[in-house]
Design a protein around this motif. Structure first.
Motif, PDB file in Angstrom:
ATOM      1  N   ASP A 147      -9.801   2.001   5.207  1.00 54.46           N
ATOM      2  CA  ASP A 147      -8.361   1.884   4.964  1.00 54.46           C
ATOM      3  C   ASP A 147      -7.582   2.824   5.889  1.00 54.46           C
ATOM      4  O   ASP A 147      -6.561   2.440   6.454  1.00 54.46           O
ATOM      5  CB  ASP A 147      -8.036   2.202   3.509  1.00 54.46           C
ATOM      6  N   ALA A 174      -1.419  -5.724   4.178  1.00 56.93           N
ATOM      7  CA  ALA A 174      -0.452  -4.700   3.782  1.00 56.93           C
ATOM      8  C   ALA A 174      -1.021  -3.737   2.744  1.00 56.93           C
ATOM      9  O   ALA A 174      -0.763  -2.526   2.802  1.00 56.93           O
ATOM     10  CB  ALA A 174       0.819  -5.355   3.255  1.00 56.93           C
ATOM     11  N   ALA A 175      -1.807  -4.241   1.820  1.00 56.84           N
ATOM     12  CA  ALA A 175      -2.389  -3.377   0.780  1.00 56.84           C
ATOM     13  C   ALA A 175      -3.371  -2.377   1.397  1.00 56.84           C
ATOM     14  O   ALA A 175      -3.384  -1.198   1.023  1.00 56.84           O
ATOM     15  CB  ALA A 175      -3.080  -4.222  -0.287  1.00 56.84           C
ATOM     16  N   ILE A 229      -3.349  -1.271   4.491  1.00 53.75           N
ATOM     17  CA  ILE A 229      -2.566  -0.310   5.269  1.00 53.75           C
ATOM     18  C   ILE A 229      -1.933   0.730   4.346  1.00 53.75           C
ATOM     19  O   ILE A 229      -1.926   1.924   4.646  1.00 53.75           O
ATOM     20  CB  ILE A 229      -1.508  -1.034   6.129  1.00 53.75           C
ATOM     21  N   GLN A 230      -1.422   0.287   3.204  1.00 55.87           N
ATOM     22  CA  GLN A 230      -0.818   1.213   2.246  1.00 55.87           C
ATOM     23  C   GLN A 230      -1.856   2.193   1.697  1.00 55.87           C
ATOM     24  O   GLN A 230      -1.587   3.390   1.575  1.00 55.87           O
ATOM     25  CB  GLN A 230      -0.142   0.447   1.097  1.00 55.87           C
ATOM     26  N   ARG A 231      -3.050   1.686   1.390  1.00 57.41           N
ATOM     27  CA  ARG A 231      -4.132   2.585   0.932  1.00 57.41           C
ATOM     28  C   ARG A 231      -4.491   3.579   2.034  1.00 57.41           C
ATOM     29  O   ARG A 231      -4.737   4.756   1.769  1.00 57.41           O
ATOM     30  CB  ARG A 231      -5.369   1.778   0.515  1.00 57.41           C
ATOM     31  N   LYS A 273      -2.466   4.684   4.355  1.00 59.44           N
ATOM     32  CA  LYS A 273      -1.367   5.645   4.439  1.00 59.44           C
ATOM     33  C   LYS A 273      -1.536   6.721   3.364  1.00 59.44           C
ATOM     34  O   LYS A 273      -1.296   7.896   3.619  1.00 59.44           O
ATOM     35  CB  LYS A 273      -0.031   4.922   4.282  1.00 59.44           C
ATOM     36  N   GLN A 274      -1.976   6.318   2.197  1.00 54.70           N
ATOM     37  CA  GLN A 274      -2.253   7.280   1.123  1.00 54.70           C
ATOM     38  C   GLN A 274      -3.403   8.205   1.521  1.00 54.70           C
ATOM     39  O   GLN A 274      -3.338   9.408   1.310  1.00 54.70           O
ATOM     40  CB  GLN A 274      -2.576   6.562  -0.185  1.00 54.70           C
ATOM     41  N   TYR A 318      -4.772   1.891   8.800  1.00 60.58           N
ATOM     42  CA  TYR A 318      -3.445   2.522   8.927  1.00 60.58           C
ATOM     43  C   TYR A 318      -3.271   3.107  10.330  1.00 60.58           C
ATOM     44  O   TYR A 318      -2.236   2.876  10.981  1.00 60.58           O
ATOM     45  CB  TYR A 318      -3.270   3.605   7.862  1.00 60.58           C
TER      46      TYR A 318
END
Length: 132
Positions: A123, A32-33, A35-37, A39-40, A127
């Motif tokens: 990353d 999850a981390a 994927i979040q990076r 997305k950023q 995503y």
């Protein structure tokens, strides 16, 4: 087997194990981390690309792009070089393309000069792989 040959065999075995471990790590599902990076990191891409299927912008929608053939998003007019590239958008191909689009597909209309940071690309690809 003499000492030198044994040493080379051991080193070769260690190199093979290391390569196998790296390949397995690359195939692991993103967390999850990560994927979040990713997305950023995608914020840079939003100027041209949507993540909504069928919503084209300056560039094609990237919803569901992972694993597809380059130049095949319905409803988007791709450049000839992109359509003829023969690429499939997997992790390795995306990594090379995002690093330097013009080097991978000379003549692509994508104006992006590339993302030099390998971790940021990894990353971002994680995503993109989640967009269905």
């Amino acid at each position: 087997m003499n000492h030198r040959t044994l040493k080379r065999s051991i080193l070769a075995g260690m190199a093979l194990c290391a390569a196998s471990s790296m390949a397995l790590a690359q195939d692991a599902a993103p967390d999850a981390a990560q994927i979040q990076r990713g997305k950023q990191a995608f914020q840079v891409c939003l100027a041209c690309h949507s993540v909504t299927k069928g919503q084209q912008g300056i560039g094609p929608s990237l919803a569901g792009i992972y694993g597809t053939k380059a130049g095949e998003v319905a409803g988007y007019r791709f450049s000839g070089p992109m359509k003829r590239s023969g690429l499939t958008w997997d992790a390795a191909t995306l990594d090379k393309f995002i690093a330097n689009p013009q080097a991978v597909v000379p003549g692509t209309r994508m104006p992006f000069s590339g993302m030099p940071d390998a971790n940021e690309r990894k990353d971002l690809i994680a995503y993109l792989s989640t967009l269905k």
